[in-house]
Design an enzyme around this catalytic site. Structure first.
Site, PDB file in Angstrom:
ATOM      1  N   GLY A 234      -0.426  -9.712   9.254  1.00 55.65           N
ATOM      2  CA  GLY A 234       0.156  -9.025   8.097  1.00 55.65           C
ATOM      3  C   GLY A 234      -0.791  -7.975   7.559  1.00 55.65           C
ATOM      4  O   GLY A 234      -1.769  -7.612   8.213  1.00 55.65           O
ATOM      5  N   ASN A 235      -0.510  -7.476   6.376  1.00 59.44           N
ATOM      6  CA  ASN A 235      -1.420  -6.516   5.736  1.00 59.44           C
ATOM      7  C   ASN A 235      -1.381  -6.738   4.228  1.00 59.44           C
ATOM      8  O   ASN A 235      -0.686  -7.621   3.742  1.00 59.44           O
ATOM      9  CB  ASN A 235      -1.029  -5.082   6.128  1.00 59.44           C
ATOM     10  CG  ASN A 235       0.385  -4.749   5.707  1.00 59.44           C
ATOM     11  OD1 ASN A 235       0.703  -4.706   4.531  1.00 59.44           O
ATOM     12  ND2 ASN A 235       1.270  -4.551   6.689  1.00 59.44           N
ATOM     13  N   HIS A 236      -2.134  -5.916   3.494  1.00 60.52           N
ATOM     14  CA  HIS A 236      -2.321  -6.172   2.059  1.00 60.52           C
ATOM     15  C   HIS A 236      -1.248  -5.548   1.162  1.00 60.52           C
ATOM     16  O   HIS A 236      -1.408  -5.529  -0.052  1.00 60.52           O
ATOM     17  CB  HIS A 236      -3.701  -5.662   1.621  1.00 60.52           C
ATOM     18  CG  HIS A 236      -4.819  -6.431   2.236  1.00 60.52           C
ATOM     19  ND1 HIS A 236      -5.043  -7.761   1.963  1.00 60.52           N
ATOM     20  CD2 HIS A 236      -5.762  -6.076   3.135  1.00 60.52           C
ATOM     21  CE1 HIS A 236      -6.079  -8.187   2.651  1.00 60.52           C
ATOM     22  NE2 HIS A 236      -6.540  -7.189   3.379  1.00 60.52           N
ATOM     23  N   SER A 237      -0.182  -5.042   1.712  1.00 63.52           N
ATOM     24  CA  SER A 237       0.816  -4.402   0.844  1.00 63.52           C
ATOM     25  C   SER A 237       1.472  -5.450  -0.060  1.00 63.52           C
ATOM     26  O   SER A 237       1.965  -6.474   0.403  1.00 63.52           O
ATOM     27  CB  SER A 237       1.882  -3.704   1.698  1.00 63.52           C
ATOM     28  OG  SER A 237       2.906  -3.228   0.868  1.00 63.52           O
TER      29      SER A 237
ATOM     30  N   ALA B  49       4.558  -0.951   4.448  1.00 62.29           N
ATOM     31  CA  ALA B  49       3.471  -0.939   5.440  1.00 62.29           C
ATOM     32  C   ALA B  49       3.969  -1.787   6.610  1.00 62.29           C
ATOM     33  O   ALA B  49       3.880  -3.018   6.587  1.00 62.29           O
ATOM     34  CB  ALA B  49       2.207  -1.510   4.830  1.00 62.29           C
TER      35      ALA B  49
END
Ligand code: PMT
Length: 408
Positions: free
Chosen positions: A213-216, A280
């Site tokens: 995943g990512n930090h969005s 994102a």
């Protein structure tokens, strides 16, 4: 809380009828005042038994109206001028008795008289015991009100004043505030425009318990959905997993993976005027997603990744066959060569505007409430904005979107 442009200096009349949930209306009034609205409160005699007028007066800094023909009020306000002046009237709580009066055009107190004189949206928040709510008379009255365009919010299910549980609790102040904002937005210029917004990060499953995943956080996309809705647009918000509260009045589509987001976006844009991709989206996903949890071992683990579909490129491919889609706005999250990289994405993805997002500092980009962006149009013109709240950035992007829709 910051002022809300849509509510700033708007005249909102809040009518309070006799119900225990009148105490929640105090919080609603406070929220409206903080958002910049001018709030006039009318209490029925029964409401004044539950909450003192002084409480509302102290919060709104305006006289509270309790009697229909008080001499002072008649001189300064007049028994219908408040209704005529109201940009929005909210009746919360609305008892079964008041709903019946509203449905049948009664004007036997200051509240119902004001409602009858109000030419702008009316929002009611019913609150009553379940048996009264279920009564066919109440249902029929609500039907009449809905048919006339009255916005009905709630009631919710839960604990009631009698001690019983059931449907009849007045909706919470925050929900009423959001509904009021939405009701006000329906007269804004974008009411015939359908906008698709993507928000948050995608999650690409490795196994049933792990993902890439990512930090969005979804904050930027949600701010855009709210700003477009505030202008009257019909908004579809397609988002990855997030903890943010739903945007009232917006079609909410929750997805997890890039593949699911792609399918949802392609379907939604087929009858939309605009797309804003703030999400994102993962560029890679694990080549395989195992059905069982991968057991750890002492050996190094290698993960094979494959490219995901680029959603904006897929939209660009179909664009020639979609006459309705007038504007596509993308984001570019960059840590270096911000403008050059963004310009490249703008042309590769056939965008009308790209929001070059500087994600190299702590106060901009992922998760925080502020953002530092440069807007670049299809002619290559770049407008660098200062550090702003994401809500402010969203307002500016929606201003630009309105221009693009008009132009195309
Ligand atoms: O959610 P927040 O915490 O508020 O953070 C906001 C944000 C930083 C995520 C947001 O402002 C932002 O910059 N979003 C774009 C992030 C991104 O993925 O940028 P990119 O440069 O990798 O992608 C370029 C564009 O292509 C983006 O519009 C993206 O949505 C889109 N894309 C990317 C990959 C993919 N498979 N398909 C796409 O359509």
């Amino acid at each position: 809380m910051k002022a809300v442009r849509l509510l700033l200096d708007k005249n909102i009349v809040v009518g309070v009828t006799g119900g225990i949930s009148a105490y929640k209306t105090v919080a609603l009034c406070s929220r409206l005042v903080k958002a910049g609205a001018l709030v006039d409160v009318i209490l029925t005699d029964a409401a004044a038994e539950f909450v003192r007028p002084l409480t509302f007066q102290a919060l709104t800094h305006r006289p509270v109206i309790t009697e229909m023909f008080s001499l002072l009020q008649e001189t300064e306000i007049g028994h219908v001028s408040l209704g005529k002046r109201a940009d929005l009237m909210i009746i919360a709580p609305a008892t079964a008795n008041t709903l019946a009066k509203l449905a049948h055009g009664f004007a036997d107190n200051m509240l119902t008289t004001t409602a009858l004189a109000c030419r702008n949206p009316i929002l009611v928040a019913p609150a009553m015991e379940t048996a009264m709510w279920d009564n066919p008379a109440t249902r029929a009255n609500l039907q009449i009100l809905r048919q006339r365009g009255v916005c009905v919010v709630g009631p919710a299910e839960g604990h009631l004043a009698s001690g019983a549980s059931g449907t009849g609790r007045m909706s919470e102040p925050e929900e009423l505030f959001r509904a009021a904002r939405w009701a006000m937005s329906r007269r804004q210029p974008m009411t015939d425009v359908r906008v698709v917004v993507s928000a948050g990060g995608t999650q690409e499953a490795i196994d049933p318990v792990r993902f890439i995943g990512n930090h969005s956080s979804g904050k930027m996309g949600y701010a855009l959905a709210q700003a477009a809705s505030d202008r009257g647009a019909d908004v579809v918000l397609i988002h990855g997993p997030t903890s943010l509260a739903k945007v009232y009045g917006v079609e909410d589509v929750a997805v997890e993976s890039a593949e699911k987001m792609c399918a949802a976006v392609l379907e939604a844009v087929s009858d939309a005027d605009a797309l804003i991709m703030a999400a994102a989206v993962a560029d890679y996903r694990p080549a395989t997603n195992t059905a069982h949890k991968i057991k750890k071992s002492d050996r190094t683990m290698n993960l094979n990744l494959v490219r995901t579909q680029d959603i904006l490129s897929a939209v660009a491919k179909n664009r020639d066959g979609n006459n309705r889609l007038k504007a596509v706005i993308g984001f570019a999250a960059e840590t270096e060569s911000l403008v050059a990289n963004a310009r490249d994405k703008l042309s590769r993805k056939r965008l009308d505007l790209i929001v070059a997002n500087n994600v190299s500092s702590d106060d901009s980009g992922f998760s925080v409430d502020t953002n530092r962006v440069t807007l670049i149009d299809s002619a290559g013109k770049a407008d660098e904005l200062p550090l702003l709240q994401k809500q402010e950035v969203a307002e500016i992007i929606i201003d630009r979107l309105m221009g693009l829709i008009k132009r195309n």
